[in-house]
Design an enzyme around this catalytic site. Sequence first.
Site, PDB file in Angstrom:
ATOM      1  N   LYS A 159      -4.282  -0.641   0.944  1.00 10.37           N
ATOM      2  CA  LYS A 159      -5.328   0.058   0.185  1.00 10.37           C
ATOM      3  C   LYS A 159      -5.352  -0.520  -1.232  1.00 10.37           C
ATOM      4  O   LYS A 159      -4.834   0.076  -2.180  1.00 10.37           O
ATOM      5  CB  LYS A 159      -4.992   1.551   0.157  1.00 10.37           C
ATOM      6  CG  LYS A 159      -6.157   2.475  -0.081  1.00 10.37           C
ATOM      7  CD  LYS A 159      -5.683   3.885  -0.409  1.00 10.37           C
ATOM      8  CE  LYS A 159      -5.312   4.699   0.804  1.00 10.37           C
ATOM      9  NZ  LYS A 159      -5.030   6.134   0.448  1.00 10.37           N
ATOM     10  N   ASP A 190      -0.127   1.461  -0.876  1.00 12.79           N
ATOM     11  CA  ASP A 190      -1.105   2.212  -1.666  1.00 12.79           C
ATOM     12  C   ASP A 190      -0.936   1.832  -3.134  1.00 12.79           C
ATOM     13  O   ASP A 190      -1.436   0.798  -3.568  1.00 12.79           O
ATOM     14  CB  ASP A 190      -0.881   3.706  -1.373  1.00 12.79           C
ATOM     15  CG  ASP A 190      -1.897   4.608  -2.027  1.00 12.79           C
ATOM     16  OD1 ASP A 190      -3.033   4.183  -2.239  1.00 12.79           O
ATOM     17  OD2 ASP A 190      -1.554   5.777  -2.324  1.00 12.79           O
TER      18      ASP A 190
HETATM   19  P1  IMP Z   1       2.762   3.869  -2.483  1.00 11.43           P
HETATM   20  O1  IMP Z   1       4.169   3.948  -2.987  1.00 11.43           O
HETATM   21  O2  IMP Z   1       1.802   4.579  -3.380  1.00 11.43           O
HETATM   22  O3  IMP Z   1       2.302   2.479  -2.118  1.00 11.43           O
HETATM   23  O4  IMP Z   1       2.717   4.803  -1.227  1.00 11.43           O
HETATM   24  C1  IMP Z   1       3.122   4.430  -0.028  1.00 11.43           C
HETATM   25  C2  IMP Z   1       3.323   5.682   0.809  1.00 11.43           C
HETATM   26  O5  IMP Z   1       2.393   6.718   0.480  1.00 11.43           O
HETATM   27  C3  IMP Z   1       3.027   5.330   2.238  1.00 11.43           C
HETATM   28  O6  IMP Z   1       4.180   4.847   2.878  1.00 11.43           O
HETATM   29  C4  IMP Z   1       2.519   6.639   2.785  1.00 11.43           C
HETATM   30  O7  IMP Z   1       3.595   7.405   3.258  1.00 11.43           O
HETATM   31  C5  IMP Z   1       1.867   7.332   1.634  1.00 11.43           C
HETATM   32  N1  IMP Z   1       0.387   7.159   1.655  1.00 11.43           N
HETATM   33  C6  IMP Z   1      -0.382   6.444   0.812  1.00 11.43           C
HETATM   34  N2  IMP Z   1      -1.681   6.486   1.159  1.00 11.43           N
HETATM   35  C7  IMP Z   1      -1.737   7.260   2.262  1.00 11.43           C
HETATM   36  C8  IMP Z   1      -2.822   7.675   3.121  1.00 11.43           C
HETATM   37  O8  IMP Z   1      -4.013   7.335   2.958  1.00 11.43           O
HETATM   38  N3  IMP Z   1      -2.471   8.470   4.173  1.00 11.43           N
HETATM   39  C9  IMP Z   1      -1.177   8.864   4.417  1.00 11.43           C
HETATM   40  N4  IMP Z   1      -0.149   8.486   3.646  1.00 11.43           N
HETATM   41  C10 IMP Z   1      -0.422   7.701   2.577  1.00 11.43           C
END
Ligand code: IMP
Length: 180
Positions: free
Chosen positions: A135, A107
């Site tokens: 994403k 994300d």
């Molecule tokens: P990042 O550190 O922002 O890349 O977030 C990664 C983590 O956020 C993932 O491993 C998920 O646990 C959570 N996450 C991000 N987007 C979503 C979503 O659309 N649905 C559920 N969990 C999400």
Amino acid sequence: MSAPGRRQIDVVFSADEIARRVEEIAADIARREGRELFVIVVLKGSFVFAADLIRALDRAGVEARVDFITLSSYGKESASSGEVRLARDVSDDVRGRSVMIVDDILDTGRTLRFARDLMIDRGAATVRTCVLLDKPSNRVVDIAADHVGFTVGNQFVVGYGLDLGHLYRGLSYIGVLRQP
Ligand code: IMP
Ligand code: MG
């Protein structure tokens, strides 16, 4: 506690589509990476994906040593706090090993970068990354995964391990919650 009844969910990726894609990812990993990998599963969200992936890797001829790390950047709501915390470490030494980090969704990129930098700092021979979902519209940190299942738009998805407040992880598909 939560409201009675379950919110309606629109399917984004069906169980069959996911199963086919997992086989493809495993075949791709077998082709592009070594035949012996130290797979590090980022908990909690990726445990369902990882369970299928390691079996697909075995079918594809990859010998995987599997360990788990718990990282958290989210509270119980669906917005990122911006900070990644190491809640539980791997139990084995990664030094000199070919590491494959497995996460559910890329994300903002903070979680994957944290995990990758940690394994590089610890002396892993190589560090590659595999995520079921990407994403890209929400990226804050400059990072791309080496293996990606599907790309999703800027929507919050649940199911197949992904949760909202620890709910919906058990869905066999990935979907979006309809507005109540
Ligand atoms: P990042 O550190 O922002 O890349 O977030 C990664 C983590 O956020 C993932 O491993 C998920 O646990 C959570 N996450 C991000 N987007 C979503 C979503 O659309 N649905 C559920 N969990 C999400
Ligand atoms: Mg996660």
